[in-house]
Scaffold this active site. Structure first.
Site, PDB file in Angstrom:
ATOM      1  N   GLY A 101      72.858  20.997 -32.900  1.00 24.32           N
ATOM      2  CA  GLY A 101      71.902  21.727 -33.229  1.00 24.32           C
ATOM      3  C   GLY A 101      72.020  23.234 -33.009  1.00 24.32           C
ATOM      4  N   PHE A 102      70.947  23.999 -32.500  1.00 22.63           N
ATOM      5  CA  PHE A 102      71.030  25.348 -32.109  1.00 22.63           C
ATOM      6  C   PHE A 102      72.238  25.578 -31.357  1.00 22.63           C
ATOM      7  CE2 PHE A 102      66.979  25.403 -34.241  1.00 22.63           C
ATOM      8  CZ  PHE A 102      67.246  26.242 -35.190  1.00 22.63           C
ATOM      9  N   GLY A 103      72.068  24.759 -30.224  1.00 23.75           N
ATOM     10  CA  GLY A 103      73.123  25.225 -28.978  1.00 23.75           C
ATOM     11  C   GLY A 103      74.521  24.726 -29.264  1.00 23.75           C
ATOM     12  N   GLU A 148      50.745  27.023 -35.519  1.00 20.10           N
ATOM     13  CA  GLU A 148      51.545  27.233 -37.066  1.00 20.10           C
ATOM     14  C   GLU A 148      51.066  25.972 -38.189  1.00 20.10           C
ATOM     15  OE1 GLU A 148      55.466  30.062 -35.849  1.00 20.10           O
ATOM     16  OE2 GLU A 148      55.959  27.947 -36.588  1.00 20.10           O
ATOM     17  N   ASP A 202      67.723  22.638 -24.851  1.00 22.26           N
ATOM     18  CA  ASP A 202      66.558  21.765 -24.598  1.00 22.26           C
ATOM     19  C   ASP A 202      66.791  20.654 -23.497  1.00 22.26           C
ATOM     20  OD1 ASP A 202      65.080  23.231 -26.372  1.00 22.26           O
ATOM     21  OD2 ASP A 202      64.224  21.772 -27.594  1.00 22.26           O
TER      22      ASP A 202
HETATM   23  C1  LIG Z   1      58.584  21.583 -34.698  1.00 23.54           C
HETATM   24  C2  LIG Z   1      59.353  22.386 -33.990  1.00 23.54           C
HETATM   25  C3  LIG Z   1      59.364  23.706 -34.166  1.00 23.54           C
HETATM   26  C4  LIG Z   1      60.026  24.778 -33.108  1.00 23.54           C
HETATM   27  N1  LIG Z   1      59.672  26.031 -33.448  1.00 23.54           N
HETATM   28  C5  LIG Z   1      60.495  26.908 -32.901  1.00 23.54           C
HETATM   29  C6  LIG Z   1      60.636  28.290 -33.017  1.00 23.54           C
HETATM   30  O1  LIG Z   1      59.597  28.615 -33.863  1.00 23.54           O
HETATM   31  N2  LIG Z   1      61.277  29.232 -32.460  1.00 23.54           N
HETATM   32  C7  LIG Z   1      62.081  28.654 -31.342  1.00 23.54           C
HETATM   33  O2  LIG Z   1      62.990  29.590 -31.051  1.00 23.54           O
HETATM   34  N3  LIG Z   1      62.336  27.341 -31.202  1.00 23.54           N
HETATM   35  C8  LIG Z   1      61.374  26.775 -31.927  1.00 23.54           C
HETATM   36  N4  LIG Z   1      61.640  25.321 -31.640  1.00 23.54           N
HETATM   37  C9  LIG Z   1      62.510  24.534 -30.653  1.00 23.54           C
HETATM   38  C10 LIG Z   1      63.795  24.595 -30.964  1.00 23.54           C
HETATM   39  O3  LIG Z   1      64.128  23.960 -32.192  1.00 23.54           O
HETATM   40  C11 LIG Z   1      64.938  24.041 -29.745  1.00 23.54           C
HETATM   41  O4  LIG Z   1      64.582  24.876 -28.571  1.00 23.54           O
HETATM   42  C12 LIG Z   1      65.997  23.985 -30.165  1.00 23.54           C
HETATM   43  O5  LIG Z   1      66.305  23.375 -31.525  1.00 23.54           O
HETATM   44  C13 LIG Z   1      67.059  23.539 -29.087  1.00 23.54           C
HETATM   45  O6  LIG Z   1      68.253  23.492 -29.549  1.00 23.54           O
HETATM   46  P1  LIG Z   1      69.354  22.299 -28.855  1.00 23.54           P
HETATM   47  O7  LIG Z   1      70.661  22.920 -29.137  1.00 23.54           O
HETATM   48  O8  LIG Z   1      68.977  22.101 -27.302  1.00 23.54           O
HETATM   49  O9  LIG Z   1      68.825  21.167 -29.580  1.00 23.54           O
HETATM   50  P2  LIG Z   1      68.520  20.878 -30.963  1.00 23.54           P
HETATM   51  O10 LIG Z   1      68.497  21.562 -31.896  1.00 23.54           O
HETATM   52  O11 LIG Z   1      67.646  19.599 -30.940  1.00 23.54           O
HETATM   53  O12 LIG Z   1      69.826  19.794 -31.352  1.00 23.54           O
HETATM   54  C14 LIG Z   1      70.390  18.606 -30.690  1.00 23.54           C
HETATM   55  C15 LIG Z   1      71.168  17.888 -31.545  1.00 23.54           C
HETATM   56  O13 LIG Z   1      71.699  16.831 -30.698  1.00 23.54           O
HETATM   57  C16 LIG Z   1      71.724  15.594 -31.491  1.00 23.54           C
HETATM   58  N5  LIG Z   1      71.733  14.410 -30.703  1.00 23.54           N
HETATM   59  C17 LIG Z   1      70.935  14.206 -29.771  1.00 23.54           C
HETATM   60  N6  LIG Z   1      71.060  13.094 -29.136  1.00 23.54           N
HETATM   61  C18 LIG Z   1      72.594  12.719 -29.261  1.00 23.54           C
HETATM   62  C19 LIG Z   1      73.398  11.481 -29.075  1.00 23.54           C
HETATM   63  N7  LIG Z   1      73.108  10.721 -28.224  1.00 23.54           N
HETATM   64  N8  LIG Z   1      74.453  11.535 -29.814  1.00 23.54           N
HETATM   65  C20 LIG Z   1      74.829  12.519 -30.869  1.00 23.54           C
HETATM   66  N9  LIG Z   1      74.029  13.340 -31.223  1.00 23.54           N
HETATM   67  C21 LIG Z   1      72.892  13.644 -30.638  1.00 23.54           C
HETATM   68  C22 LIG Z   1      70.596  15.685 -32.509  1.00 23.54           C
HETATM   69  O14 LIG Z   1      70.750  14.896 -33.522  1.00 23.54           O
HETATM   70  C23 LIG Z   1      70.623  17.265 -32.691  1.00 23.54           C
HETATM   71  O15 LIG Z   1      71.003  17.431 -33.963  1.00 23.54           O
HETATM   72  C24 LIG Z   1      60.876  24.140 -32.495  1.00 23.54           C
HETATM   73  C25 LIG Z   1      61.060  22.816 -32.015  1.00 23.54           C
HETATM   74  C26 LIG Z   1      60.121  21.998 -33.056  1.00 23.54           C
HETATM   75  C27 LIG Z   1      60.406  20.616 -32.731  1.00 23.54           C
END
Ligand SMILES: Cc1cc2nc3c(=O)[nH]c(=O)nc-3n(C[C@H](O)[C@H](O)[C@H](O)COP(=O)(O)OP(=O)(O)OC[C@H]3O[C@@H](n4cnc5c(N)ncnc54)[C@H](O)[C@@H]3O)c2cc1C
Length: 416
Positions: free
Chosen positions: A15-17, A172, A302
């Site tokens: 994901g983003f991180g 939104e 997250d």
């Molecule tokens: C509908 C919606 C709208 C949003 N709008 C905004 C916005 O306008 N601006 C903003 O800044 N943020 C927004 N966010 C929040 C933002 O998307 C999250 O804060 C961000 O994606 C967090 O990044 P991350 O890397 O922690 O997790 P994510 O981007 O969620 O990535 C996590 C990844 O881990 C993978 N994963 C999870 N568990 C496992 C596992 N056990 N094994 C293998 N893979 C796994 C998932 O498939 C996913 O690809 C929004 C979120 C949603 C749901």
């Protein structure tokens, strides 16, 4: 190069991180294994556009293998990580194990229904492509059903569309849905009285956009109201059986559509790690983003809650995940050189959310503004942040088309 001899970095989550961490390590003397249960990176901020038939899924998702085609020190593996052995330093995935020297957990979040099973079973959510497409099919299906419903009360219930949660996602979605109805569905259903349609936004507190300053909360309220969204503040949902919503004050709303956008908690894996967690399931980390007792493990995005000096929790935002990814990589590289990791500090880039056509609210550089300029910044920024030139171009053409012709993406009802 013998990649076996290099320090092995495993990143869980693309994901983003996870993506930002992997990219930042591109030139580091390490071998990276990036794992995700999906084969694509999803731009979640535009998921709501899929739900309201504004974009199709392939426009906001991009294959991980294509993103890292040219990064030689990275291998991608698709699969679900089910456990981590922190003492022996390996992860379990698809029935096999992968050993690591350093681990970055970036597994993100999932919808938090706060144990309300009735909503979990009968409501819709926006978390992945599947849930967004299911929401789109359902919304469009309601209009089809209503178009052949002669009974006025039943027709109104079919056309009462409720979104719960007055944060950016709920706002939104409500704004975009109201505009889809006003500009597009009125043309698709010329014989239906669309005055029967209600878009309701329910918020449990006494204001929308909790993380925004007061002036922007009010601006959001005014902009949404001008787009015919009915906003119910202090509306605490207690139960939803798929046909009616019950609120804390005893009132009821007849509806077959409830979209829940009111909470996020850490992904499932966080619950299986056997580590200390915050109330929303997030893994508690040091200020350096390291897991207490396991300095070779970083948790970001997250799924993480770093102990902050002032104890202010950080919002669950893409910008937080990306900044933490960069900080975790800097610390990992410092450790490779035998140096001490440093404390993570979030640099707030500002706030930005759209309320619909020509309408957004923003706080940038300490200045609040709303309306057309904020909307323009939102459009440019979102096109810029989508991954893949082809996706950017297609989304840009799509939005331009919709803007000038008051149209939207092909409104298909697919699946059951
Ligand atoms: C509908 C919606 C709208 C949003 N709008 C905004 C916005 O306008 N601006 C903003 O800044 N943020 C927004 N966010 C929040 C933002 O998307 C999250 O804060 C961000 O994606 C967090 O990044 P991350 O890397 O922690 O997790 P994510 O981007 O969620 O990535 C996590 C990844 O881990 C993978 N994963 C999870 N568990 C496992 C596992 N056990 N094994 C293998 N893979 C796994 C998932 O498939 C996913 O690809 C929004 C979120 C949603 C749901």
């Amino acid at each position: 190069m013998n990649t076996q001899k290099l320090p092995q970095v495993v990143i869980v989550g693309a994901g983003f991180g996870g993506l930002a961490a992997a990219q930042k390590l591109a030139k580091a003397p390490v071998h990276i294994t990036l794992i995700d249960r999906k084969n694509y990176h999803l731009f979640q901020p535009l998921l709501y556009q899929v739900a309201i038939a504004g974009l199709v899924p392939s426009q906001i998702a991009y294959p991980v293998r294509a993103i890292f085609r040219h990064q030689k020190n990275l291998t991608f593996q698709m699969g679900e990580v089910t456990a981590v052995d922190f003492d022996s330093r390996y992860i379990k995935m698809n029935g096999s194990v992968i050993a690591y020297d350093y681990l970055i957990l970036a597994v993100g979040g999932r919808t938090n229904f706060y144990n309300n099973k009735s909503v979990e079973h009968n409501g819709f959510q926006l978390k992945d492509i599947h849930s967004a497409v299911a929401t789109r099919n359902h919304l469009l299906g309601m209009f089809e059903k209503a178009s052949r419903e002669a009974d006025t009360a039943k027709r109104r219930a079919l056309l009462t569309l409720v979104i719960v949660g007055g944060g950016p996602t709920g706002v939104e979605t409500a704004g975009a849905l109201a505009e889809l109805i006003r500009h597009v569905l009125t043309k698709d259903y010329p014989h239906m009285d669309l005055r029967d349609v209600r878009v309701l936004l329910l918020e449990a507190s006494d204001h929308l956009m909790g993380s925004y300053p007061n002036d922007l909360r009010q601006a959001t309220f005014d902009l949404l109201s001008s787009k015919n969204v009915e906003i119910l503040l202090n509306a605490k949902l207690t139960e939803y059986d798929g046909m009616r919503i019950r609120l804390g004050d005893g009132s009821q709303i007849e509806t077959q559509t409830l979209l829940w956008t009111a909470g996020v908690r850490a992904a499932e894996l966080a619950d299986r790690l056997g580590v200390k967690q915050a109330a929303s399931g997030q893994v508690l980390t040091e200020e350096t983003l390291q897991l207490p007792g396991h300095p070779e493990v970083f948790v970001i995005g997250d799924a993480a809650k770093p102990v902050q000096g002032d104890n202010q929790p950080l919002p669950m935002l893409a910008t937080v995940a990306q900044q933490q990814a960069k900080a975790a990589v800097v610390n990992l590289q410092r450790m490779l050189k035998g140096r001490k990791p440093t404390v993570f500090h979030y640099q707030d880039p500002g706030l930005l959310a759209t309320v619909g056509r020509n309408a957004a609210v923003a706080r940038i550089g300490g200045l609040s503004f709303s309306g057309f300029i904020a909307w323009l910044i939102w459009v440019v920024l979102h096109i810029f942040r989508i991954i893949g030139f082809r996706n950017r171009l297609v989304v840009m053409i799509n939005w331009a088309w919709d803007y000038f012709f008051y149209d939207s993406q092909v409104r298909l009802i697919t699946g059951e």
